[in-house]
Write a protein that holds these residues in place. Structure first.
Motif, mmCIF file in Angstrom:
data_model
loop_
_atom_site.group_PDB
_atom_site.id
_atom_site.type_symbol
_atom_site.label_atom_id
_atom_site.label_comp_id
_atom_site.label_asym_id
_atom_site.label_seq_id
_atom_site.Cartn_x
_atom_site.Cartn_y
_atom_site.Cartn_z
ATOM 1 N N LYS A 125 0.866 -1.099 0.012
ATOM 2 C CA LYS A 125 -0.089 -0.101 0.105
ATOM 3 C C LYS A 125 1.113 1.245 0.012
ATOM 4 C CE LYS A 125 -3.793 0.016 2.152
ATOM 5 N NZ LYS A 125 -4.852 -0.246 1.144
ATOM 6 N N VAL A 126 0.926 1.893 -1.164
ATOM 7 C CA VAL A 126 1.880 3.232 -1.188
ATOM 8 C C VAL A 126 0.835 4.366 -0.879
ATOM 9 C CG1 VAL A 126 3.277 4.720 -2.768
ATOM 10 C CG2 VAL A 126 3.092 2.052 -3.152
ATOM 11 N N LEU A 127 1.316 5.144 0.152
ATOM 12 C CA LEU A 127 0.457 6.152 0.867
ATOM 13 C C LEU A 127 0.621 7.437 0.377
ATOM 14 C CD1 LEU A 127 1.068 4.805 4.654
ATOM 15 C CD2 LEU A 127 -0.698 4.165 3.114
ATOM 16 N N GLY A 128 -0.436 8.097 0.358
ATOM 17 C CA GLY A 128 -0.623 9.600 -0.075
ATOM 18 C C GLY A 128 -0.048 9.722 -1.570
ATOM 19 N N VAL A 129 -0.749 9.180 -2.471
ATOM 20 C CA VAL A 129 -0.476 9.121 -4.155
ATOM 21 C C VAL A 129 -0.925 10.455 -4.644
ATOM 22 C CG1 VAL A 129 0.172 6.675 -4.464
ATOM 23 C CG2 VAL A 129 -2.006 7.598 -4.922
ATOM 24 N N GLU A 130 -0.546 11.124 -5.762
ATOM 25 C CA GLU A 130 -1.120 12.159 -6.447
ATOM 26 C C GLU A 130 -1.655 11.850 -7.468
ATOM 27 O OE1 GLU A 130 2.381 15.114 -6.393
ATOM 28 O OE2 GLU A 130 2.353 15.112 -4.206
ATOM 29 N N GLY A 131 -3.045 12.411 -7.771
ATOM 30 C CA GLY A 131 -3.789 12.128 -9.242
ATOM 31 C C GLY A 131 -4.703 11.465 -9.024
ATOM 32 N N LEU B 87 -6.355 -3.203 7.808
ATOM 33 C CA LEU B 87 -5.945 -2.613 6.361
ATOM 34 C C LEU B 87 -6.960 -3.473 5.396
ATOM 35 C CD1 LEU B 87 -2.029 -2.971 6.620
ATOM 36 C CD2 LEU B 87 -3.555 -0.770 6.625
ATOM 37 N N VAL B 88 -7.197 -2.693 4.340
ATOM 38 C CA VAL B 88 -7.962 -3.080 3.374
ATOM 39 C C VAL B 88 -7.152 -2.851 2.043
ATOM 40 C CG1 VAL B 88 -10.143 -2.709 1.953
ATOM 41 C CG2 VAL B 88 -10.232 -2.485 4.411
ATOM 42 N N PHE B 89 -6.932 -4.092 1.356
ATOM 43 C CA PHE B 89 -6.325 -3.887 -0.086
ATOM 44 C C PHE B 89 -7.210 -4.279 -1.109
ATOM 45 C CE2 PHE B 89 -3.063 -4.784 3.179
ATOM 46 C CZ PHE B 89 -1.884 -3.953 2.608
ATOM 47 N N ASN B 90 -6.967 -3.761 -2.220
ATOM 48 C CA ASN B 90 -7.869 -3.833 -3.463
ATOM 49 C C ASN B 90 -7.139 -3.192 -4.653
ATOM 50 O OD1 ASN B 90 -9.993 -3.667 -5.364
ATOM 51 N ND2 ASN B 90 -11.618 -3.459 -3.991
ATOM 52 N N PRO B 91 -6.827 -4.160 -5.672
ATOM 53 C CA PRO B 91 -6.200 -3.554 -6.868
ATOM 54 C C PRO B 91 -6.803 -2.180 -7.394
ATOM 55 C CG PRO B 91 -7.448 -5.624 -7.154
ATOM 56 C CD PRO B 91 -7.569 -5.346 -5.725
ATOM 57 N N TRP B 92 -8.116 -1.987 -7.120
ATOM 58 C CA TRP B 92 -8.588 -0.796 -7.434
ATOM 59 C C TRP B 92 -8.637 0.468 -6.750
ATOM 60 C CZ3 TRP B 92 -11.296 -0.603 -12.328
ATOM 61 C CH2 TRP B 92 -11.312 -1.739 -13.137
ATOM 62 N N HIS B 93 -7.760 0.352 -5.548
ATOM 63 C CA HIS B 93 -7.318 1.435 -4.852
ATOM 64 C C HIS B 93 -6.016 1.881 -5.712
ATOM 65 C CE1 HIS B 93 -8.609 -0.132 -0.783
ATOM 66 N NE2 HIS B 93 -9.556 0.463 -1.433
ATOM 67 N N SER B 94 -6.174 2.433 -6.719
ATOM 68 C CA SER B 94 -5.499 2.711 -7.930
ATOM 69 C C SER B 94 -5.408 4.010 -8.455
ATOM 70 C CB SER B 94 -5.404 1.502 -8.895
ATOM 71 O OG SER B 94 -4.410 1.723 -9.993
ATOM 72 N N LEU B 95 -4.370 4.446 -8.962
ATOM 73 C CA LEU B 95 -4.360 5.700 -10.024
ATOM 74 C C LEU B 95 -4.981 5.179 -11.078
ATOM 75 C CD1 LEU B 95 -0.606 7.295 -9.551
ATOM 76 C CD2 LEU B 95 -2.849 8.041 -8.575
ATOM 77 N N ALA B 96 -5.512 6.152 -11.842
ATOM 78 C CA ALA B 96 -6.246 5.885 -13.196
ATOM 79 C C ALA B 96 -5.283 5.160 -14.152
ATOM 80 C CB ALA B 96 -7.278 6.786 -13.734
ATOM 81 N N ALA B 97 -3.884 5.872 -14.055
ATOM 82 C CA ALA B 97 -2.994 5.393 -14.991
ATOM 83 C C ALA B 97 -2.633 3.877 -14.797
ATOM 84 C CB ALA B 97 -1.739 6.196 -14.764
ATOM 85 N N HIS B 98 -2.990 3.342 -13.695
ATOM 86 C CA HIS B 98 -2.539 1.996 -13.455
ATOM 87 C C HIS B 98 -3.807 1.240 -13.499
ATOM 88 C CE1 HIS B 98 1.372 3.672 -13.452
ATOM 89 N NE2 HIS B 98 1.554 3.956 -12.291
ATOM 90 N N LYS C 255 -8.680 8.025 1.750
ATOM 91 C CA LYS C 255 -7.199 8.378 1.438
ATOM 92 C C LYS C 255 -7.173 7.944 0.094
ATOM 93 C CE LYS C 255 -5.937 8.189 6.216
ATOM 94 N NZ LYS C 255 -5.257 7.850 7.110
ATOM 95 N N GLN C 256 -6.221 8.518 -0.692
ATOM 96 C CA GLN C 256 -5.539 8.124 -1.878
ATOM 97 C C GLN C 256 -4.294 7.577 -1.771
ATOM 98 O OE1 GLN C 256 -7.218 11.481 -5.114
ATOM 99 N NE2 GLN C 256 -5.055 11.409 -4.811
ATOM 100 N N ASN C 257 -4.358 6.165 -1.872
ATOM 101 C CA ASN C 257 -3.375 5.066 -1.851
ATOM 102 C C ASN C 257 -3.355 4.320 -3.023
ATOM 103 O OD1 ASN C 257 -2.718 6.129 0.968
ATOM 104 N ND2 ASN C 257 -4.286 4.542 1.638
ATOM 105 N N GLN C 258 -2.241 3.802 -3.424
ATOM 106 C CA GLN C 258 -1.888 2.754 -4.445
ATOM 107 C C GLN C 258 -1.571 1.355 -4.145
ATOM 108 O OE1 GLN C 258 -1.793 3.259 -8.323
ATOM 109 N NE2 GLN C 258 -1.955 1.216 -8.057
ATOM 110 N N ASP C 259 -2.548 0.648 -4.322
ATOM 111 C CA ASP C 259 -2.247 -0.809 -3.915
ATOM 112 C C ASP C 259 -1.659 -1.791 -4.920
ATOM 113 O OD1 ASP C 259 -3.258 0.006 -1.277
ATOM 114 O OD2 ASP C 259 -4.915 -1.461 -1.692
#
Length: 369
Positions: free
Chosen positions: A130-136, A335-346, A145-149
């Motif tokens: 879980k990468v925390l505090g992503v921008e975009g 903790l909640v993980f989901n591949p859709w906790h994601s930037l649109a670019a990914h 929160k904005q995170n990238q899983d």
């Protein structure tokens, strides 16, 4: 498309496709029967809740629908390589040298909390970052929160190809107390309704399951993990990603008479020392070409033909001696993980990833996370 802040309990399946070709608007996915697939996905989400109720009849205790057994959650730093080639500066990797705080959960993929080693059979192991505090723009926010899983397993392919096969598997394990063996019955006897194409997929799934059982893991910090499924890499490319120990995998020699929780013990012992654990985060990147296998989660991209490129460095600082405290265990479970906790670019791609969105949301909501 999904927008930021989609409701956490959402069960609707969003599929944007061309009405004539059934090709999703990202240009990579092909959904032969969007309405039929959506119905199958919603059925799997409902069956997953039934499975959670079956496994955990005490309403106060419900674990994840998948990967319920954790070996430990650790703190990490995710650093985009400072000299990353410009052609790879996309999405999360847009700023070379950018550093993010991250959390990582190591786990077993078995659907129940069981001994790490069952007889002489190994199991699938997981690494979720879980990468925390992503921008975009994110597809689904992560509890506000904005995170990238990045969710990974220790084999380069999933054992089941698509939504249709996963629905059949889910029905079988619900009807047979989590025993999946009947999924493979068509390899031995003719079963009405099972086509030749399905039999080929079942045979491929069987081979992957055997590969998983034969692959030992002595320490979850010492092996390579893979996304298996594909994801967008910007608007016109697609990626599969991996996390590999710096310097490569270490030989995996299982301890004699391992305990039921030997993987947690190995992780804990490693991080009680003073040597940081480092993973290389890497990707395979491809364009719109033949052989992507977007809709077949058992497909593998040949890493000799499509080599992995190092994108970032993951550093797990040592020592971390509080992994097993009650507070740390509670945080890890919440903790909640989901591949859709994601930037649109990914954006996640393919039927199995389309399945994971509502099923993971439903599972998290059902366990109260």
């Amino acid at each position: 498309m999904l927008g930021a802040g989609a409701p956490h309990g959402t069960m609707e399946v969003w599929i944007m496709s061309d009405a004539t070709t059934n090709t999703a608007d990202n240009g990579f996915e092909y959904i032969p029967d969007p309405q039929g697939e959506a119905a199958q996905i919603n059925e799997i989400a409902e069956l997953t809740k039934q499975l959670q109720d079956m496994r955990y009849p005490d309403a106060q205790i419900k674990l994840r629908g998948v990967h319920p057994k954790s070996h430990g959650c650790v703190k990490a730093q995710f650093e985009v390589l400072p000299d990353l080639d410009e052609q790879f500066q996309v999405g999360l990797f847009a700023q070379a040298g950018k550093k993010y705080d991250a959390l990582i959960r190591f786990s077993n993929a078995s659907v129940r909390v069981e001994p790490d080693l069952k007889g002489d059979a190994n199991g699938s192991r997981g690494m979720a970052i879980k990468v925390l505090g992503v921008e975009g723009t994110v597809l689904i926010d992560d509890q506000g929160k904005q995170n990238q899983d990045f969710l990974m397993i220790n084999t380069p392919a999933f054992a089941f190809a698509n939504v249709e096969d996963y629905l059949r598997l889910t029905k079988i394990i619900l009807e047979n107390n989590d025993v999946p063996d009947l999924f493979f019955a068509p390899l031995q006897v003719d079963i009405p309704g099972i086509t030749g194409e399905q039999k080929l997929r079942i045979l491929n799934s069987f081979k992957i399951v055997q590969m998983i059982k034969a692959k030992p893991v002595a320490n979850p910090l010492d092996v390579q993990y893979f996304s298996a499924a594909p994801f967008l890499f910007g608007p016109d490319r697609v990626m599969k990603f991996s996390a590999a120990p710096e310097g490569g995998e270490k030989p995996q020699v299982l301890p004699g008479n391992p305990s039921d929780d030997y993987l947690r013990e190995a992780l804990t012992a490693t991080l009680e020392g003073n040597v940081d654990v480092v993973f290389d985060f890497k990707v395979q990147v491809r364009g719109k070409e033949e052989g992507l296998g977007i809709e077949d989660a058992t497909s593998i991209w040949d890493d000799k033909q499509f080599p992995f490129v190092n994108m970032a460095k993951i550093t797990i600082r040592a020592p971390q001696r509080d992994i097993n405290t009650p507070k740390a265990l509670e945080r890890c479970e919440n903790l909640v993980f989901n591949p859709w906790h994601s930037l649109a670019a990914h954006q996640p791609l393919g039927g199995v990833n389309r399945l994971r969105k509502p099923v993971y949301l439903s599972s998290a909501e059902h366990r109260g996370a």
